[in-house]
Design a protein around this motif. Structure first.
Motif, PDB file in Angstrom:
ATOM      1  N   LEU A  31      39.917  34.384  48.666  1.00 57.30           N
ATOM      2  CA  LEU A  31      40.415  35.205  49.763  1.00 57.30           C
ATOM      3  C   LEU A  31      40.036  36.672  49.620  1.00 57.30           C
ATOM      4  O   LEU A  31      39.997  37.409  50.608  1.00 57.30           O
ATOM      5  N   HIS A  32      39.746  37.097  48.408  1.00 54.46           N
ATOM      6  CA  HIS A  32      39.412  38.498  48.174  1.00 54.46           C
ATOM      7  C   HIS A  32      38.201  38.966  48.988  1.00 54.46           C
ATOM      8  O   HIS A  32      38.214  40.089  49.508  1.00 54.46           O
ATOM      9  N   PRO A  33      37.144  38.163  49.155  1.00 52.40           N
ATOM     10  CA  PRO A  33      36.032  38.624  49.987  1.00 52.40           C
ATOM     11  C   PRO A  33      36.439  38.923  51.428  1.00 52.40           C
ATOM     12  O   PRO A  33      35.907  39.841  52.050  1.00 52.40           O
ATOM     13  N   LEU A  34      37.391  38.150  51.967  1.00 53.22           N
ATOM     14  CA  LEU A  34      37.868  38.448  53.317  1.00 53.22           C
ATOM     15  C   LEU A  34      38.505  39.834  53.350  1.00 53.22           C
ATOM     16  O   LEU A  34      38.340  40.601  54.296  1.00 53.22           O
ATOM     17  N   TRP A  35      39.228  40.129  52.284  1.00 52.31           N
ATOM     18  CA  TRP A  35      39.848  41.441  52.153  1.00 52.31           C
ATOM     19  C   TRP A  35      38.770  42.522  52.085  1.00 52.31           C
ATOM     20  O   TRP A  35      38.861  43.545  52.758  1.00 52.31           O
ATOM     21  N   ASP A  36      37.740  42.291  51.284  1.00 55.45           N
ATOM     22  CA  ASP A  36      36.653  43.269  51.165  1.00 55.45           C
ATOM     23  C   ASP A  36      35.968  43.524  52.502  1.00 55.45           C
ATOM     24  O   ASP A  36      35.717  44.666  52.867  1.00 55.45           O
ATOM     25  N   VAL A  37      35.649  42.458  53.208  1.00 56.04           N
ATOM     26  CA  VAL A  37      34.982  42.618  54.496  1.00 56.04           C
ATOM     27  C   VAL A  37      35.874  43.396  55.459  1.00 56.04           C
ATOM     28  O   VAL A  37      35.427  44.347  56.113  1.00 56.04           O
ATOM     29  N   GLY A  38      37.135  43.007  55.520  1.00 54.49           N
ATOM     30  CA  GLY A  38      38.053  43.701  56.412  1.00 54.49           C
ATOM     31  C   GLY A  38      38.262  45.151  56.052  1.00 54.49           C
ATOM     32  O   GLY A  38      38.270  46.034  56.916  1.00 54.49           O
ATOM     33  N   LEU A  39      38.397  45.417  54.782  1.00 57.44           N
ATOM     34  CA  LEU A  39      38.696  46.777  54.339  1.00 57.44           C
ATOM     35  C   LEU A  39      37.467  47.671  54.364  1.00 57.44           C
ATOM     36  O   LEU A  39      37.512  48.786  54.867  1.00 57.44           O
ATOM     37  N   HIS A  40      36.358  47.187  53.831  1.00 58.75           N
ATOM     38  CA  HIS A  40      35.194  48.051  53.643  1.00 58.75           C
ATOM     39  C   HIS A  40      34.211  48.065  54.804  1.00 58.75           C
ATOM     40  O   HIS A  40      33.383  48.970  54.880  1.00 58.75           O
ATOM     41  N   THR A  41      34.261  47.083  55.669  1.00 61.21           N
ATOM     42  CA  THR A  41      33.315  47.101  56.776  1.00 61.21           C
ATOM     43  C   THR A  41      33.989  47.177  58.142  1.00 61.21           C
ATOM     44  O   THR A  41      33.418  47.715  59.073  1.00 61.21           O
ATOM     45  N   LEU A  42      35.209  46.659  58.272  1.00 57.88           N
ATOM     46  CA  LEU A  42      35.874  46.657  59.567  1.00 57.88           C
ATOM     47  C   LEU A  42      37.030  47.650  59.636  1.00 57.88           C
ATOM     48  O   LEU A  42      37.418  48.067  60.715  1.00 57.88           O
ATOM     49  N   GLY A  43      37.568  47.996  58.488  1.00 53.55           N
ATOM     50  CA  GLY A  43      38.758  48.845  58.469  1.00 53.55           C
ATOM     51  C   GLY A  43      38.458  50.285  58.134  1.00 53.55           C
ATOM     52  O   GLY A  43      37.345  50.781  58.287  1.00 53.55           O
ATOM     53  N   ARG A  44      39.480  50.967  57.609  1.00 51.58           N
ATOM     54  CA  ARG A  44      39.372  52.384  57.290  1.00 51.58           C
ATOM     55  C   ARG A  44      38.777  52.636  55.908  1.00 51.58           C
ATOM     56  O   ARG A  44      38.472  53.754  55.577  1.00 51.58           O
ATOM     57  N   ILE A  57      31.554  40.307  46.931  1.00 54.29           N
ATOM     58  CA  ILE A  57      31.784  39.057  47.647  1.00 54.29           C
ATOM     59  C   ILE A  57      31.105  37.903  46.919  1.00 54.29           C
ATOM     60  O   ILE A  57      31.702  36.846  46.708  1.00 54.29           O
ATOM     61  N   GLY A  58      29.854  38.098  46.513  1.00 54.51           N
ATOM     62  CA  GLY A  58      29.134  37.045  45.780  1.00 54.51           C
ATOM     63  C   GLY A  58      29.830  36.681  44.479  1.00 54.51           C
ATOM     64  O   GLY A  58      29.981  35.497  44.143  1.00 54.51           O
ATOM     65  N   PHE A  59      30.261  37.688  43.732  1.00 56.00           N
ATOM     66  CA  PHE A  59      30.943  37.444  42.455  1.00 56.00           C
ATOM     67  C   PHE A  59      32.241  36.673  42.686  1.00 56.00           C
ATOM     68  O   PHE A  59      32.539  35.708  41.975  1.00 56.00           O
ATOM     69  N   ASP A  60      33.025  37.110  43.668  1.00 52.12           N
ATOM     70  CA  ASP A  60      34.306  36.463  43.925  1.00 52.12           C
ATOM     71  C   ASP A  60      34.133  34.996  44.306  1.00 52.12           C
ATOM     72  O   ASP A  60      34.861  34.131  43.818  1.00 52.12           O
TER      73      ASP A  60
END
Length: 83
Positions: A31-44, A57-60
């Motif tokens: 689930l952490h990659p979803l967090w990364d995408v949301g936070l670092h590319t879609l969020g603030r 994302i690849g590592f996770d």
């Protein structure tokens, strides 16, 4: 916002660890990659370089797959743990 996501993923990982279930632990990693995408590319939280986000994302996902497959040294479930 980051603290809330961290708390949720940490709680899920802790549940997996306490139950001795690599599958639940792996779910937190997956689930952490979803967090990364949301936070670092879609969020603030767009302060992380894109290369970092992609590598993270690849590592996770790789670690989550290894946990589920049993190749990370943690049993997939308590029943499969050696006695």
């Amino acid at each position: 916002m980051e603290a809330g996501g961290t708390a949720i993923l940490l709680a899920l990982a802790a549940i997996g660890y306490r139950r001795g279930s690599a599958r639940i632990f792996a779910l937190a990693w997956a689930l952490h990659p979803l967090w990364d995408v949301g936070l670092h590319t879609l969020g603030r939280g767009e302060y992380a370089p894109l290369a970092y986000v992609v590598v993270c994302i690849g590592f996770d996902l790789l670690l989550a797959a290894r946990l589920v497959s049993g190749r990370a040294g943690i049993p997939a479930s308590p029943a499969s743990a050696p006695a």
